[in-house]
Each structure stands twice: as structure tokens, then as C-alpha cells.
Enzyme design. Structure first.
Site, PDB file in Angstrom:
ATOM      1  N   ASP A  61     -16.718  30.875 -24.097  1.00 57.90           N
ATOM      2  CA  ASP A  61     -15.760  30.667 -25.178  1.00 57.90           C
ATOM      3  C   ASP A  61     -14.581  31.626 -24.985  1.00 57.90           C
ATOM      4  O   ASP A  61     -14.758  32.800 -24.679  1.00 57.90           O
ATOM      5  CB  ASP A  61     -16.435  30.907 -26.534  1.00 57.90           C
TER       6      ASP A  61
ATOM      7  N   ASN B 253     -21.009  22.985 -35.067  1.00 55.50           N
ATOM      8  CA  ASN B 253     -20.164  22.692 -36.221  1.00 55.50           C
ATOM      9  C   ASN B 253     -19.852  21.202 -36.212  1.00 55.50           C
ATOM     10  O   ASN B 253     -19.358  20.683 -35.208  1.00 55.50           O
ATOM     11  CB  ASN B 253     -18.873  23.520 -36.143  1.00 55.50           C
TER      12      ASN B 253
ATOM     13  N   GLN C 112     -15.453  22.827 -37.513  1.00 55.29           N
ATOM     14  CA  GLN C 112     -15.219  22.256 -36.184  1.00 55.29           C
ATOM     15  C   GLN C 112     -13.718  22.146 -35.966  1.00 55.29           C
ATOM     16  O   GLN C 112     -12.983  21.622 -36.826  1.00 55.29           O
ATOM     17  CB  GLN C 112     -15.874  20.872 -36.053  1.00 55.29           C
TER      18      GLN C 112
ATOM     19  N   VAL D 295     -12.477  21.663 -32.395  1.00 52.41           N
ATOM     20  CA  VAL D 295     -12.292  20.841 -31.195  1.00 52.41           C
ATOM     21  C   VAL D 295     -13.239  19.649 -31.314  1.00 52.41           C
ATOM     22  O   VAL D 295     -14.467  19.829 -31.396  1.00 52.41           O
ATOM     23  CB  VAL D 295     -12.587  21.647 -29.904  1.00 52.41           C
TER      24      VAL D 295
ATOM     25  N   HIS E 272     -19.893  20.109 -29.033  1.00 53.20           N
ATOM     26  CA  HIS E 272     -20.223  21.318 -28.269  1.00 53.20           C
ATOM     27  C   HIS E 272     -21.281  22.117 -29.007  1.00 53.20           C
ATOM     28  O   HIS E 272     -21.280  22.192 -30.230  1.00 53.20           O
ATOM     29  CB  HIS E 272     -18.986  22.178 -27.996  1.00 53.20           C
TER      30      HIS E 272
ATOM     31  N   HIS F  17     -22.509  25.849 -29.491  1.00 52.02           N
ATOM     32  CA  HIS F  17     -22.210  27.264 -29.268  1.00 52.02           C
ATOM     33  C   HIS F  17     -23.521  27.974 -28.943  1.00 52.02           C
ATOM     34  O   HIS F  17     -24.534  27.756 -29.619  1.00 52.02           O
ATOM     35  CB  HIS F  17     -21.666  27.913 -30.543  1.00 52.02           C
TER      36      HIS F  17
HETATM   37  P1  AMP Z   1     -15.499  24.810 -33.111  1.00 47.91           P
HETATM   38  O1  AMP Z   1     -14.759  25.616 -34.137  1.00 47.91           O
HETATM   39  O2  AMP Z   1     -16.963  24.689 -33.368  1.00 47.91           O
HETATM   40  O3  AMP Z   1     -14.831  23.469 -32.871  1.00 47.91           O
HETATM   41  O4  AMP Z   1     -15.415  25.645 -31.762  1.00 47.91           O
HETATM   42  C1  AMP Z   1     -14.405  25.511 -30.826  1.00 47.91           C
HETATM   43  C2  AMP Z   1     -14.531  26.680 -29.915  1.00 47.91           C
HETATM   44  O5  AMP Z   1     -13.771  26.437 -28.758  1.00 47.91           O
HETATM   45  C3  AMP Z   1     -13.987  27.995 -30.510  1.00 47.91           C
HETATM   46  O6  AMP Z   1     -15.038  28.966 -30.528  1.00 47.91           O
HETATM   47  C4  AMP Z   1     -12.866  28.368 -29.567  1.00 47.91           C
HETATM   48  O7  AMP Z   1     -12.750  29.761 -29.368  1.00 47.91           O
HETATM   49  C5  AMP Z   1     -13.242  27.634 -28.300  1.00 47.91           C
HETATM   50  N1  AMP Z   1     -12.135  27.310 -27.414  1.00 47.91           N
HETATM   51  C6  AMP Z   1     -10.955  26.758 -27.741  1.00 47.91           C
HETATM   52  N2  AMP Z   1     -10.204  26.569 -26.644  1.00 47.91           N
HETATM   53  C7  AMP Z   1     -10.930  27.010 -25.598  1.00 47.91           C
HETATM   54  C8  AMP Z   1     -10.700  27.096 -24.194  1.00 47.91           C
HETATM   55  N3  AMP Z   1      -9.565  26.669 -23.634  1.00 47.91           N
HETATM   56  N4  AMP Z   1     -11.683  27.607 -23.406  1.00 47.91           N
HETATM   57  C9  AMP Z   1     -12.836  28.044 -23.957  1.00 47.91           C
HETATM   58  N5  AMP Z   1     -13.111  27.988 -25.273  1.00 47.91           N
HETATM   59  C10 AMP Z   1     -12.171  27.484 -26.083  1.00 47.91           C
END
Ligand code: AMP
Length: 112
Positions: A30, A85, A92, A94, A98, A100
Site C-alpha cells: 500500500d 472495505n 472504499q 478504489v 482488494h 488489505h
Molecule cells: P480502500 O480505501 O479500501 O479503497 O483502499 C485503497 C487503498 O489503496 C488505500 O489504502 C490507498 O493507500 C491504496 N492506494 C491508492 N493508490 C495506490 C497506489 N498507486 N499503489 C498502492 N496503493 C495505493
């Protein structure tokens, strides 16, 4: 499904610190770690969120958990926390499924 940051990581359009890959999934660190070890396990199949997964995805979902556990072990973690999430209301950000995986510090319960 619309292109996301994570589909661009799968396609190597943007860089990531990839620590595991097979034909079904990818694990990478992350970018904004919330623990000494924090990586994400994502399916290569574009599923926006867990609640969009279907019966046909059952084996894939199980595979993500097994990979999460094996990569955690590879990272030297005996205890670790998994978090998924699902939806904006659950933080959430992205919209590519995924898992975590966090470890290397104590975790309280319930999560915030
Ligand atoms: P969520 O809030 O569950 O959607 O988690 C998305 C996660 O993606 C967050 O913990 C971010 O820090 C991580 N994230 C966003 N962009 C990147 C990236 N380019 N490379 C690695 N992790 C990322």
C-alpha cells in the site's frame, strides 16, 4: 468495469511494489501504509467490490484469502489483520476489490 488505479497496476501502466503475482491475483504494498507491513491483494478479474462478486467467483475469493495468508507469512507476520472495505460508506476509495493485509503492530477491536 471502469479503469481504476488498480487495473493500471495490473497492466503495468503505473508502478507498484509488487510482492506476489499469479494468474489470478496480485499483491503489492500500500502506498500509504497504516501499519509497518501493509499490502493489498487484488484479483486480476475486475470486480468493483465484494458485494459485486458472484457464485462463480467463490474459488477466486478463497484464493485471495489464501494468498493473503501466505504472503503475510512470507513477510514474517504471524499475526495480521485482513480488511475489506465494501462501498464508499465503509471507506472504499478504489473500486477494484482488494483485501488489505496489515501487520507488525497491535490492533484493537472494534476497528474504527
Ligand atoms: P480502500 O480505501 O479500501 O479503497 O483502499 C485503497 C487503498 O489503496 C488505500 O489504502 C490507498 O493507500 C491504496 N492506494 C491508492 N493508490 C495506490 C497506489 N498507486 N499503489 C498502492 N496503493 C495505493
Amino acid at each position: 468495469m471502469a479503469e481504476t488505479l488498480f487495473s493500471k497496476i495490473i497492466d503495468r501502466e503505473i508502478p507498484a511494489d509488487i510482492i506476489f503475482e499469479d494468474d489470478q491475483c496480485l499483491a503489492f504494498r500500500d502506498i500509504n501504509p497504516q501499519a509497518p507491513t501493509h499490502f493489498l491483494v487484488i484479483p486480476k478479474k475486475p470486480i468493483a467490490k465484494l458485494s459485486d462478486a458472484e457464485e462463480a467467483d467463490q474459488a477466486l475469493l478463497g484464493h485471495l484469502l489464501l494468498v493473503a495468508s501466505r504472503v503475510a507469512e512470507q513477510e514474517g507476520l504471524a499475526d495480521f489483520r485482513l480488511n475489506v472495505n465494501n462501498g464508499a460508506g465503509a471507506s472504499q476509495t478504489v473500486f477494484h476489490l482488494h483485501v488489505h493485509v496489515l501487520g507488525g503492530r497491535p490492533f484493537s477491536w472494534p476497528p474504527g
